[in-house]
Design a protein around this motif. Structure first.
Motif, PDB file in Angstrom:
ATOM      1  N   VAL A 185       0.854  -1.186   0.000  1.00 42.34           N
ATOM      2  CA  VAL A 185       0.000   0.000   0.000  1.00 42.34           C
ATOM      3  C   VAL A 185       0.885   1.229   0.000  1.00 42.34           C
ATOM      4  CG1 VAL A 185      -1.811   1.269   1.217  1.00 42.34           C
ATOM      5  CG2 VAL A 185      -1.778  -1.249   1.295  1.00 42.34           C
ATOM      6  N   GLN A 186       0.718   2.086  -0.997  1.00 40.94           N
ATOM      7  CA  GLN A 186       1.443   3.357  -1.066  1.00 40.94           C
ATOM      8  C   GLN A 186       0.465   4.492  -0.793  1.00 40.94           C
ATOM      9  OE1 GLN A 186       4.768   3.857  -1.425  1.00 40.94           O
ATOM     10  NE2 GLN A 186       4.423   6.050  -1.138  1.00 40.94           N
ATOM     11  N   SER A 187       0.644   5.147   0.349  1.00 36.58           N
ATOM     12  CA  SER A 187      -0.247   6.239   0.731  1.00 36.58           C
ATOM     13  C   SER A 187       0.160   7.525   0.017  1.00 36.58           C
ATOM     14  CB  SER A 187      -0.207   6.448   2.244  1.00 36.58           C
ATOM     15  OG  SER A 187      -1.100   7.465   2.631  1.00 36.58           O
ATOM     16  N   ILE A 188      -0.821   8.225  -0.532  1.00 39.70           N
ATOM     17  CA  ILE A 188      -0.549   9.455  -1.269  1.00 39.70           C
ATOM     18  C   ILE A 188      -0.720  10.688  -0.385  1.00 39.70           C
ATOM     19  CG2 ILE A 188      -1.401  10.890  -3.187  1.00 39.70           C
ATOM     20  CD1 ILE A 188      -1.809   8.294  -4.744  1.00 39.70           C
ATOM     21  N   ASN A 189      -1.596  10.590   0.611  1.00 32.77           N
ATOM     22  CA  ASN A 189      -1.746  11.724   1.539  1.00 32.77           C
ATOM     23  C   ASN A 189      -2.045  11.197   2.940  1.00 32.77           C
ATOM     24  OD1 ASN A 189      -4.324  10.848   0.931  1.00 32.77           O
ATOM     25  ND2 ASN A 189      -4.985  12.766   0.012  1.00 32.77           N
ATOM     26  N   ASP A 190      -2.157  12.113   3.885  1.00 33.83           N
ATOM     27  CA  ASP A 190      -2.384  11.740   5.282  1.00 33.83           C
ATOM     28  C   ASP A 190      -3.803  11.224   5.495  1.00 33.83           C
ATOM     29  OD1 ASP A 190       0.182  12.602   5.911  1.00 33.83           O
ATOM     30  OD2 ASP A 190      -0.469  14.591   6.566  1.00 33.83           O
ATOM     31  N   GLY A 191      -3.964  10.410   6.548  1.00 41.92           N
ATOM     32  CA  GLY A 191      -5.307  10.053   7.000  1.00 41.92           C
ATOM     33  C   GLY A 191      -5.718   8.619   6.782  1.00 41.92           C
ATOM     34  N   LEU A 192      -4.926   7.826   6.055  1.00 38.30           N
ATOM     35  CA  LEU A 192      -5.306   6.445   5.773  1.00 38.30           C
ATOM     36  C   LEU A 192      -4.873   5.522   6.907  1.00 38.30           C
ATOM     37  CD1 LEU A 192      -6.392   4.322   3.716  1.00 38.30           C
ATOM     38  CD2 LEU A 192      -4.040   4.136   2.871  1.00 38.30           C
ATOM     39  N   SER A 193      -5.738   4.583   7.264  1.00 43.47           N
ATOM     40  CA  SER A 193      -5.389   3.508   8.191  1.00 43.47           C
ATOM     41  C   SER A 193      -5.672   2.174   7.511  1.00 43.47           C
ATOM     42  CB  SER A 193      -6.203   3.600   9.482  1.00 43.47           C
ATOM     43  OG  SER A 193      -5.877   4.769  10.214  1.00 43.47           O
ATOM     44  N   VAL A 194      -4.779   1.208   7.741  1.00 43.90           N
ATOM     45  CA  VAL A 194      -4.993  -0.168   7.303  1.00 43.90           C
ATOM     46  C   VAL A 194      -5.035  -1.011   8.564  1.00 43.90           C
ATOM     47  CG1 VAL A 194      -4.176  -2.048   5.856  1.00 43.90           C
ATOM     48  CG2 VAL A 194      -3.712   0.320   5.177  1.00 43.90           C
ATOM     49  N   GLY A 195      -6.213  -1.481   8.907  1.00 41.83           N
ATOM     50  CA  GLY A 195      -6.394  -2.086  10.223  1.00 41.83           C
ATOM     51  C   GLY A 195      -6.103  -1.036  11.284  1.00 41.83           C
ATOM     52  N   GLU A 196      -5.181  -1.343  12.173  1.00 42.79           N
ATOM     53  CA  GLU A 196      -4.826  -0.396  13.237  1.00 42.79           C
ATOM     54  C   GLU A 196      -3.580   0.421  12.893  1.00 42.79           C
ATOM     55  OE1 GLU A 196      -4.429  -2.687  16.775  1.00 42.79           O
ATOM     56  OE2 GLU A 196      -6.581  -3.196  16.894  1.00 42.79           O
ATOM     57  N   ARG A 197      -3.072   0.266  11.688  1.00 48.29           N
ATOM     58  CA  ARG A 197      -1.833   0.947  11.291  1.00 48.29           C
ATOM     59  C   ARG A 197      -2.154   2.220  10.534  1.00 48.29           C
ATOM     60  NH1 ARG A 197      -1.764  -4.176  11.826  1.00 48.29           N
ATOM     61  NH2 ARG A 197       0.037  -5.238  12.747  1.00 48.29           N
ATOM     62  N   GLU A 198      -1.669   3.331  11.054  1.00 48.96           N
ATOM     63  CA  GLU A 198      -1.921   4.630  10.450  1.00 48.96           C
ATOM     64  C   GLU A 198      -0.787   4.995   9.497  1.00 48.96           C
ATOM     65  OE1 GLU A 198      -2.535   7.472  13.531  1.00 48.96           O
ATOM     66  OE2 GLU A 198      -4.331   6.469  14.321  1.00 48.96           O
ATOM     67  N   LEU A 199      -1.157   5.463   8.308  1.00 52.14           N
ATOM     68  CA  LEU A 199      -0.183   5.844   7.295  1.00 52.14           C
ATOM     69  C   LEU A 199      -0.264   7.347   7.048  1.00 52.14           C
ATOM     70  CD1 LEU A 199      -0.611   2.725   6.796  1.00 52.14           C
ATOM     71  CD2 LEU A 199       0.006   3.186   4.424  1.00 52.14           C
ATOM     72  N   SER A 200       0.906   7.937   6.883  1.00 49.51           N
ATOM     73  CA  SER A 200       0.994   9.346   6.500  1.00 49.51           C
ATOM     74  C   SER A 200       1.362   9.444   5.026  1.00 49.51           C
ATOM     75  CB  SER A 200       2.037  10.063   7.359  1.00 49.51           C
ATOM     76  OG  SER A 200       1.696  10.005   8.728  1.00 49.51           O
ATOM     77  N   SER A 201       1.355  10.639   4.497  1.00 55.52           N
ATOM     78  CA  SER A 201       1.706  10.862   3.097  1.00 55.52           C
ATOM     79  C   SER A 201       3.090  10.302   2.786  1.00 55.52           C
ATOM     80  CB  SER A 201       1.675  12.359   2.796  1.00 55.52           C
ATOM     81  OG  SER A 201       2.075  12.614   1.471  1.00 55.52           O
ATOM     82  N   GLY A 202       3.177   9.477   1.745  1.00 61.88           N
ATOM     83  CA  GLY A 202       4.453   8.905   1.334  1.00 61.88           C
ATOM     84  C   GLY A 202       4.817   7.605   2.006  1.00 61.88           C
ATOM     85  N   ASP A 203       4.080   7.202   3.039  1.00 63.40           N
ATOM     86  CA  ASP A 203       4.354   5.930   3.702  1.00 63.40           C
ATOM     87  C   ASP A 203       3.983   4.762   2.797  1.00 63.40           C
ATOM     88  OD1 ASP A 203       5.115   7.314   5.954  1.00 63.40           O
ATOM     89  OD2 ASP A 203       3.391   6.727   7.180  1.00 63.40           O
ATOM     90  N   GLY A 204       4.706   3.657   2.973  1.00 62.20           N
ATOM     91  CA  GLY A 204       4.366   2.412   2.310  1.00 62.20           C
ATOM     92  C   GLY A 204       4.190   1.316   3.342  1.00 62.20           C
ATOM     93  N   LEU A 205       3.329   0.344   3.035  1.00 63.56           N
ATOM     94  CA  LEU A 205       3.065  -0.744   3.974  1.00 63.56           C
ATOM     95  C   LEU A 205       3.141  -2.075   3.241  1.00 63.56           C
ATOM     96  CD1 LEU A 205       2.200  -1.519   6.884  1.00 63.56           C
ATOM     97  CD2 LEU A 205      -0.182  -1.378   6.084  1.00 63.56           C
ATOM     98  N   LYS A 206       4.084  -2.936   3.665  1.00 61.13           N
ATOM     99  CA  LYS A 206       4.178  -4.301   3.156  1.00 61.13           C
ATOM    100  C   LYS A 206       3.247  -5.199   3.967  1.00 61.13           C
ATOM    101  CE  LYS A 206       9.110  -4.005   1.963  1.00 61.13           C
ATOM    102  NZ  LYS A 206      10.452  -4.601   2.237  1.00 61.13           N
ATOM    103  N   ILE A 207       2.504  -6.059   3.269  1.00 63.16           N
ATOM    104  CA  ILE A 207       1.553  -6.944   3.933  1.00 63.16           C
ATOM    105  C   ILE A 207       1.674  -8.330   3.318  1.00 63.16           C
ATOM    106  CG2 ILE A 207      -0.878  -7.343   4.499  1.00 63.16           C
ATOM    107  CD1 ILE A 207      -1.334  -4.333   3.890  1.00 63.16           C
ATOM    108  N   ALA A 208       1.674  -9.355   4.155  1.00 64.47           N
ATOM    109  CA  ALA A 208       1.680 -10.741   3.688  1.00 64.47           C
ATOM    110  C   ALA A 208       0.889 -11.597   4.653  1.00 64.47           C
ATOM    111  CB  ALA A 208       3.109 -11.258   3.560  1.00 64.47           C
ATOM    112  N   LYS A 209       0.369 -12.711   4.136  1.00 61.90           N
ATOM    113  CA  LYS A 209      -0.344 -13.710   4.927  1.00 61.90           C
ATOM    114  C   LYS A 209      -1.567 -13.121   5.625  1.00 61.90           C
ATOM    115  CE  LYS A 209       3.787 -16.526   5.589  1.00 61.90           C
ATOM    116  NZ  LYS A 209       4.707 -17.187   6.550  1.00 61.90           N
ATOM    117  N   GLU A 210      -2.308 -12.287   4.875  1.00 63.33           N
ATOM    118  CA  GLU A 210      -3.571 -11.736   5.359  1.00 63.33           C
ATOM    119  C   GLU A 210      -4.648 -12.031   4.314  1.00 63.33           C
ATOM    120  OE1 GLU A 210      -4.187 -10.171   8.271  1.00 63.33           O
ATOM    121  OE2 GLU A 210      -2.098 -10.355   8.919  1.00 63.33           O
ATOM    122  N   SER A 211      -5.860 -12.298   4.768  1.00 62.81           N
ATOM    123  CA  SER A 211      -6.950 -12.605   3.844  1.00 62.81           C
ATOM    124  C   SER A 211      -8.004 -11.500   3.778  1.00 62.81           C
ATOM    125  CB  SER A 211      -7.622 -13.922   4.228  1.00 62.81           C
ATOM    126  OG  SER A 211      -8.161 -13.838   5.536  1.00 62.81           O
TER     127      SER A 211
END
Length: 230
Positions: A185-211
Motif C-alpha cells: 500500500v502506497q499512501s498518497i496523503n495523510d489520514g489512511l489507516s490499514v487495520g490499526e496501522r496509520e499511514l501518512s503521506s508517502g508511507d508504504g506498507l508491506k503486507i503478507a499472509k492476510e486474507s
C-alpha cells in the motif's frame, strides 16, 4: 505480516531540478533491506521543477506506471507517442525488448509531482506498448492494471493487480485477498489507516499472509492510495 516503510526513512536524491524519494533501492541509493517487494521494484516520488525533466533514455523488460499527483508531464517515446499526462490519468509503458523515452515538466511556473512505479514483468523481450487513460476519481477501489485488462484496466505483463483507492472522510472499505498474495500500500496523503496501522503521506506498507484488510479514513479530507496485489 505488516512492515511499515515510513516516508522519512526513504532514500533521496536532489539534483536541483529534481527532488526524489525512493521507497526501494534506486540510482545512487542502495539499501540491501529495501530492494523491492515481490515483482514491485521501484516506487519513486518525484518533484520536478518547471521546465525540468529526464532527457531521452532507455528501458527494457519493465512495466512502468506513472501517476501524476499535481502539475503535468510531457512524454515522448520511440513508439511515436507524444502525450501530456495530468492528474486523474494513468500511464503504463511496457518497455519490452527496449524503448527510448523522455519526460519533462512543460510548465514555466508549476512544479510537477508524480509517482513512478516499476514492476518486473513475467514476459520478456516482447513488443513495447503504451497505455494511457483517465480513471474514475470516486469512492472505493478501481482496477488500474490487471493481467487480463478486465473492466477497462490496463494490461500488465505480470500476475499482479494495481488498484486505486479513494476514501471520502469517515468512510471504510474492505478488501479480500488470497493468503498467498503479497500486498503493498502506497499512501498518497495523510489520514489512511490499514487495520490499526496509520499511514501518512508517502508511507508504504508491506503486507503478507492476510486474507482480509480494512482501509479507513478517519480524517476530514479525502485520502488516496495505490494498492498492489501480487
Amino acid at each position: 505480516m505488516f512492515e511499515l516503510r515510513k516516508a522519512n526513512e526513504r532514500g533521496s536524491a536532489n539534483f536541483g531540478w529534481l527532488n526524489a524519494k525512493h521507497t526501494f533501492s534506486f540510482g545512487h541509493y542502495y539499501d540491501v533491506n529495501h530492494m523491492g517487494f515481490g515483482p514491485l521494484r521501484v516506487i519513486n516520488e518525484d518533484r520536478i521543477k518547471p521546465e525540468g525533466g529526464f532527457a531521452t533514455h532507455g528501458h527494457e523488460n519493465m512495466e512502468i506506471l506513472t501517476v501524476v499527483l499535481s502539475g503535468a508531464i510531457a512524454h515522448k517515446d520511440s513508439m511515436g507517442q507524444s502525450k501530456k499526462l495530468v492528474p486523474g490519468e494513468y500511464q503504463l509503458m511496457s518497455a519490452g525488448a527496449g524503448v527510448q523515452h523522455s519526460e519533462f515538466n512543460p510548465s514555466s511556473n508549476e512544479e510537477l509531482h508524480l509517482l513512478q512505479i516499476w514492476i518486473q514483468p513475467n514476459v520478456f523481450n516482447g513488443e513495447p506498448s503504451y497505455q494511457q487513460k483517465p480513471f474514475p476519481q470516486e469512492q472505493g477501489f478501481v482496477d488500474i492494471a490487471t493481467p487480463t485488462a478486465s473492466e477497462g484496466s490496463f494490461l500488465i505483463k505480470q500476475n499482479a493487480v494495481i488498484k486505486q483507492l479513494i476514501l471520502e472522510p469517515n468512510t471504510q472499505q474492505s478488501l479480500s485477498i488470497e493468503l498467498s498474495n503479497k500486498i503493498f500500500v502506497q499512501s498518497i496523503n495523510d489520514g489512511l489507516s490499514v487495520g490499526e496501522r496509520e499511514l501518512s503521506s508517502g508511507d508504504g506498507l508491506k503486507i503478507a499472509k492476510e486474507s482480509e484488510l480494512l482501509f479507513s479514513n478517519n480524517s476530514s479530507e479525502k485520502v488516496k492510495a495505490i494498492v498492489f496485489i501480487m
